[in-house]
Scaffold this active site. Structure first.
Site, PDB file in Angstrom:
ATOM      1  CB  CYS A 160      39.400  33.172  33.338  1.00  0.00           C
ATOM      2  SG  CYS A 160      38.883  34.509  34.423  1.00  0.00           S
ATOM      3  CG  HIS A 174      34.580  33.458  32.543  1.00  0.00           C
ATOM      4  ND1 HIS A 174      35.738  32.754  32.785  1.00  0.00           N
ATOM      5  CD2 HIS A 174      34.049  32.903  31.406  1.00  0.00           C
ATOM      6  CE1 HIS A 174      35.893  31.827  31.868  1.00  0.00           C
ATOM      7  NE2 HIS A 174      34.888  31.899  31.009  1.00  0.00           N
TER       8      HIS A 174
END
Length: 264
Positions: free
Chosen positions: A72, A151
């Protein structure tokens, strides 16, 4: 430093990544207008599945879904740079051109299968031996036993709006409109600031007790390049001034001023 190294490994020159310690103006105004922001937070899976949606302005953005769970960081960076006018180098320029007509899912698949992007990402990834991975799998009893997962998502100004680029969402999310027409980036930090506050509150703010594990990074023009441009501008101004003095004082003016600074 790790993100700037990743930027270089991907072949992107003249930009760097700096860390921000607050989202308030006193901590961000010195940057002028960042190219984009990368927000890192302790991820919690949403209980509801986001609905598919279409936004005519959002469809003009280059956006890829995240298909590889541990990429990510690279994904957020690519979603930012492919929607700006920064120089991205030949490899990424060719990749962007090849994927321009693809869907977000196919772009995510293309990122996963790109050898140059994968090599740049893996060069900075934390290594875990096969033995350790097997032991971790055997120790896991439930999803709650998984280690903390972080994330990364991106924020950019584009097409007169500010966008959140989260590879786990169906597409770009509009954060808000900038208070003027056009595609410039001045003042977009004022639009993104409330969205960051809401994101921090959603994923655990300090007032609720505990989780303040956030990190905010800004993609900016490289300080060396900025300083070099300022030096070149000063040289040109000096040259223009000396030509005017030569025209006004043909007999010579150097002896009438203190020893000039050398800008070699």
């Amino acid at each position: 430093g790790v993100f700037t190294t990743l930027v270089r490994a991907l072949g992107i020159p003249k930009v760097e990544v700096v860390e921000l310690y607050d989202i308030e103006p006193w901590a961000t105004d010195h940057l002028g207008s960042p190219i984009g922001l990368i927000f890192c937070f302790l991820y919690q899976k949403d209980k509801h599945r986001p609905r598919e949606f279409r936004d005519s302005a959002g469809e003009r953005l280059w956006f890829a879904n995240q298909l590889c769970e541990d990429a990510c960081a690279s994904q957020a960076l690519l979603n930012i740079v492919f929607n700006t006018d920064v120089e991205i180098g030949g490899t990424l320029a060719a990749f962007k051109a090849d994927t321009m007509e693809m869907s977000p899912v196919m772009r995510g698949l293309a990122i996963s299968n790109s050898l140059p992007i994968r090599a740049a990402h893996n060069a900075l990834a934390r290594y875990t031996s096969p033995t350790t991975r097997q032991r971790q799998r055997s120790d896991i009893q439930s999803a709650d036993d998984l280690e903390e997962t972080y994330h990364f998502i991106g924020y950019i100004p584009a097409h007169g709006k500010v966008w959140e680029l989260d590879g786990l969402k169906p597409g770009p999310l509009e954060v808000g409109e900038m208070n003027y027409g056009g595609s410039g980036a001045e003042g977009w930090m004022d639009v993104v600031r409330p969205a960051l506050r809401l994101k921090m509150k959603k994923y655990g703010g300090a007032e609720e007790g505990a989780n303040i594990k956030f990190n905010l990074l800004a993609l900016v023009n490289e300080q060396y390049c900025n300083a070099s441009d300022e030096l070149e501008l000063a040289k040109r101004k000096r040259s223009q001034l000396e030509r005017r003095l030569d025209a006004k004082y043909p007999q010579g003016w150097q002896g009438q001023v203190r020893s000039p600074l050398s800008l070699s």
